[in-house]
Design a protein around this motif. Structure first.
Motif, short mmCIF file in Angstrom:
data_model
loop_
_atom_site.label_atom_id
_atom_site.label_comp_id
_atom_site.label_asym_id
_atom_site.label_seq_id
_atom_site.Cartn_x
_atom_site.Cartn_y
_atom_site.Cartn_z
N PHE A 102 0.79 -1.24 0.14
CA PHE A 102 0.08 -0.34 -0.09
C PHE A 102 0.89 1.05 -0.36
CE2 PHE A 102 -3.59 2.85 0.94
CZ PHE A 102 -4.62 1.94 0.47
N TYR A 103 0.73 2.57 -1.12
CA TYR A 103 0.76 3.44 -0.87
C TYR A 103 1.74 3.96 0.90
CZ TYR A 103 -2.63 7.20 -0.90
OH TYR A 103 -3.91 7.35 -0.48
N ARG A 104 2.12 4.48 0.58
CA ARG A 104 2.62 5.66 1.41
C ARG A 104 3.43 7.10 1.76
NH1 ARG A 104 7.70 5.35 6.57
NH2 ARG A 104 5.91 7.46 7.94
N ILE A 105 2.31 8.10 2.07
CA ILE A 105 2.05 9.28 2.23
C ILE A 105 2.07 10.16 3.46
CG2 ILE A 105 1.19 11.36 0.94
CD1 ILE A 105 3.17 10.14 -1.38
N ASP A 106 2.86 10.56 3.96
CA ASP A 106 2.75 11.19 4.67
C ASP A 106 4.15 12.28 5.24
OD1 ASP A 106 4.59 10.41 6.52
OD2 ASP A 106 3.90 8.23 6.90
N THR A 107 4.21 13.10 5.39
CA THR A 107 5.06 14.35 6.41
C THR A 107 6.45 13.93 7.89
OG1 THR A 107 3.78 15.93 7.91
CG2 THR A 107 3.64 16.64 5.68
N CYS A 158 -4.63 9.52 -3.36
CA CYS A 158 -3.57 10.71 -3.43
C CYS A 158 -3.84 11.13 -4.07
CB CYS A 158 -2.20 10.53 -2.72
SG CYS A 158 -0.89 12.12 -2.36
N SER A 196 -2.80 14.93 13.81
CA SER A 196 -2.06 14.05 14.15
C SER A 196 -1.30 14.34 15.02
CB SER A 196 -1.06 13.38 13.42
OG SER A 196 -0.39 14.16 13.10
N TRP A 218 0.39 17.18 12.14
CA TRP A 218 -0.37 17.36 11.22
C TRP A 218 -1.30 17.78 10.80
CZ3 TRP A 218 -3.37 14.95 7.73
CH2 TRP A 218 -3.54 15.30 6.32
N HIS A 267 0.85 2.97 8.43
CA HIS A 267 -0.32 3.33 8.08
C HIS A 267 -1.02 4.72 8.91
CE1 HIS A 267 0.20 2.57 3.76
NE2 HIS A 267 0.53 0.79 4.10
N ARG A 315 -6.56 5.67 12.76
CA ARG A 315 -6.54 6.81 11.39
C ARG A 315 -7.48 6.44 10.78
NH1 ARG A 315 -3.96 4.98 5.87
NH2 ARG A 315 -4.59 6.97 5.65
N GLY A 339 -6.70 11.81 0.20
CA GLY A 339 -6.17 11.46 1.67
C GLY A 339 -5.71 13.10 2.37
N TYR A 340 -5.62 14.27 2.14
CA TYR A 340 -4.55 15.29 2.65
C TYR A 340 -6.25 15.69 3.25
CZ TYR A 340 -6.52 19.09 -1.22
OH TYR A 340 -7.10 19.27 -1.78
N ALA A 381 -7.79 11.55 5.54
CA ALA A 381 -7.48 10.45 5.92
C ALA A 381 -6.61 10.71 7.02
CB ALA A 381 -6.46 9.54 4.94
N LYS A 390 -3.92 10.22 9.71
CA LYS A 390 -3.35 9.07 10.82
C LYS A 390 -2.66 9.44 12.02
CE LYS A 390 -0.27 8.43 6.83
NZ LYS A 390 0.84 7.51 6.03
N TRP A 391 -3.04 8.45 12.34
CA TRP A 391 -1.48 8.67 13.71
C TRP A 391 -2.56 9.81 14.61
CZ3 TRP A 391 1.72 9.66 10.23
CH2 TRP A 391 2.37 8.35 9.84
N1 LIG Z 1 -0.82 12.55 10.21
C1 LIG Z 1 -0.24 12.20 8.64
N2 LIG Z 1 -1.25 11.86 8.79
C2 LIG Z 1 -2.14 11.68 6.89
C3 LIG Z 1 -0.64 12.61 5.94
C4 LIG Z 1 0.13 12.57 6.94
O1 LIG Z 1 1.39 13.62 6.30
N3 LIG Z 1 0.31 13.28 8.38
N4 LIG Z 1 -1.06 12.42 4.22
C5 LIG Z 1 -2.15 12.53 3.89
C6 LIG Z 1 -2.15 11.83 2.26
S1 LIG Z 1 -1.75 13.28 1.47
C7 LIG Z 1 -2.67 10.60 2.52
S2 LIG Z 1 -2.85 10.22 0.72
C8 LIG Z 1 -2.79 9.44 3.21
C9 LIG Z 1 -2.25 8.01 2.76
O2 LIG Z 1 -2.15 7.46 3.39
P1 LIG Z 1 -1.76 6.16 3.64
O3 LIG Z 1 0.19 6.62 3.69
O4 LIG Z 1 -1.38 4.76 4.42
O5 LIG Z 1 -1.82 5.62 1.96
O6 LIG Z 1 -2.82 9.73 4.75
C10 LIG Z 1 -3.29 11.34 5.14
N5 LIG Z 1 -2.99 10.59 6.22
#
Ligand SMILES: Nc1nc2c(c(=O)[nH]1)N[C@H]1C(S)=C(S)[C@@H](COP(=O)(O)O)O[C@H]1N2
Ligand SMILES: [Mo]
Length: 493
Positions: free
Chosen positions: A212-217, A262, A302, A306, A336, A341, A349-350, A353, A355-356
């Motif tokens: 699964f792709y992962r995108i976060d800061t 994303c 988060s 974030w 993830h 989340r 996602g931005y 979605a 996470k944390w």
């Molecule tokens: N805490 C946190 N949650 C985040 C992000 C993040 O940078 N920090 N990025 C978001 C973005 S831009 C996307 S596309 C999705 C990606 O979720 P995944 O990494 O589980 O695929 O998480 C979202 N949740």
């Protein structure tokens, strides 16, 4: 070695000593992140959206190690400057080191968990840098070139030992193992996809967690002990609430297949995945807290600070917007969002979605700005219709005759009615679609076509359940998602 080169080597070595000292203090003081990581996070935070976008487009998910490497190289380069100026322009040299220390200190303080320990690590870095510069200078003055080399080698060895040792010792690694153990102690369930979703043995309708792709800061994913996790719900609500992980486990009664994507996914890109998510409907918690009438946004934050702004309408209109605890039957993987989340069908996602996630503020869009909105992305992020060709792949060589093309198409929470493919500039032909359990997931498509010798281009487009044909107009991912048709060229021979 000439004196200019010697002074530059001394400066780089001194900066490396500073980095090692910072890592050492960070390890001993059990810091959650070293000043280098804090500075790299600062760099990520101040990077303008278009540049962040270009970098992600260019290096993909290697952006994290790359950012850290850039910070390290920059520190060493600044060290070279300090070394160059150490003889002759001492005040400038000290000024450069001081600026570096203050900059790092500010970066540490800007983090949600900036601490005294972090500041100590920055100070130690400055002291180690200056001590190294002056030691090397004394060595050169008393005994000359040979002595410089010997001292430099010894110092270099020391730097490597301290730097490497502190990495090994860093509490983060121990903590990662502990959180991983806690996570593995949570029971998993086996998940099977619904029947009929796969139309080609080369595709997988379910995206396995590891793919699964992962995108976060987050340079380092937050490590959260579920027993300590809390979600605070506040803002424009009748009752503030605090929810624990056990509360959620007790209430968890929802599972849903949802495709997450994303906004930075280019046409044909792979920043999209489909999983079975399990957890608690967000609207139940919002109802319990009592959302006030003039609120229209949920600002979620988060654990690492974030932020994300989601329209309350999308969370309360009956769709499966969830606080998810599981992904494909497993507790969420740490990258993830473990332990909790958000997943909201139909939104990028931005804007949905988080996470944390640890904090919900019920508010108004007019009063707040979330992380990516501050950087030029659109406030609202409904998913746009997209379709992708997975088979054949670019550059494939295909035998003439009947050939197969296949891929996916998505417009979550609206649904896909039809997928069409054409060869070169020929007519659009309707593909066969796989089944889907709801409108919230991608759908697979498959078509047979006549491969006539020569260079052939396949193009795909989808029609959503509202009857709207996916636009061919090319738009970049900024500010609210790419548009345009995916195509692939192959050689038929
Ligand atoms: N805490 C946190 N949650 C985040 C992000 C993040 O940078 N920090 N990025 C978001 C973005 S831009 C996307 S596309 C999705 C990606 O979720 P995944 O990494 O589980 O695929 O998480 C979202 N949740
Ligand atoms: Mo994203």
């Amino acid at each position: 070695m000439g004196s200019v080169r010697r002074s530059i080597v001394a400066g780089v070595l001194a900066a490396a000593a500073g980095l090692a000292a910072a890592e050492g203090v960070a390890a001993i003081a059990n810091l959650r992140e070293s000043p280098v990581v804090a500075v790299a996070q600062g760099v990520i935070r101040v990077t303008p959206g278009p540049i962040a976008e270009a970098v992600i487009g260019w290096v993909g998910t290697k952006d994290k190690p790359l950012t850290i490497a850039c910070v390290v190289v920059a520190v060493l380069a600044i060290g070279a400057l300090a070394g160059r100026w150490w003889d002759g322009r001492r005040a400038w040299s000290l000024g450069v080191v001081a600026a570096l220390v203050v900059g790092a200190g500010l970066a540490v303080l800007s983090r949600p968990y900036g601490s005294v320990g972090g500041l100590l690590a920055c100070a130690a870095a400055g002291l180690a840098t200056i001590a190294t510069l002056s030691t090397l200078q004394k060595a050169t003055e008393s005994e000359g070139r040979r002595s410089f080399l010997r001292t430099a080698l010894l110092l270099g060895l020391g730097v490597a030992l301290v730097g490497g040792g502190s990495q090994a010792l860093a509490s983060r690694h121990r903590r990662r193992r502990r959180i991983e153990q806690l996570r593995e102690a949570i029971p998993s369930t086996a998940v099977t996809p619904p029947p009929g979703v796969d139309v080609s043995e080369k595709l997988s309708w379910v995206t396995p967690n590891r793919d699964f792709y992962r995108i976060d800061t987050a340079l380092t994913a937050p490590l959260i002990d579920p027993s300590k996790w809390r979600l605070r719900i506040h803002g424009m609500v009748d009752r503030e609430l605090e929810i624990s992980y056990d509360d959620l486990v007790r209430r968890a009664d929802t599972t849903a297949w949802v495709t997450l994507c994303c906004v930075s996914n280019p046409v044909g890109g792979d920043l999209v995945g489909n999983a079975l998510w399990g957890g608690v409907l967000m609207r139940e918690l919002l109802e319990e807290a009592g959302v006030q009438d003039d609120a229209d946004a949920l600002l979620s934050t988060s654990e690492d600070g974030w932020t994300c702004g989601t329209p309350l309408a999308a969370l309360t209109d009956g769709r499966d917007a969830m606080l998810a605890l599981t992904m494909n039957g497993e507790p969420l993987p740490v990258p993830h969002g473990f332990p909790v989340r958000q997943v909201v069908p139909g939104l990028y996602g931005y804007v949905s979605a988080t996470k944390w996630v640890v904090d919900w503020e019920v508010t108004r869009f007019a009063d707040v700005e979330a992380y990516w909105t501050q950087r030029g992305w659109s406030e609202q992020g409904p998913v746009k219709t997209a379709s992708r060709i997975d088979v054949p792949e670019l550059g494939d060589v295909i035998a003439p005759g009947r050939a197969v093309a296949a891929g996916v198409a998505w417009r979550q929470h609206v649904g896909i009615e039809r997928v069409e493919v054409r060869v070169d500039d020929g007519p659009w032909q309707e593909a066969t679609l796989g089944r889907v359990p709801s409108d919230d997931t991608w759908v697979q498509w498959r078509i047979e076509w006549d491969a006539v010798p020569g260079q052939r281009r396949l193009t795909v487009r989808a029609v959503d359940a509202e009857g709207t044909v996916q636009t061919a107009a090319k738009q970049a991912v900024l500010p609210d998602g790419a548009t345009g048709h995916d195509s692939v060229s192959v050689l038929v021979r």
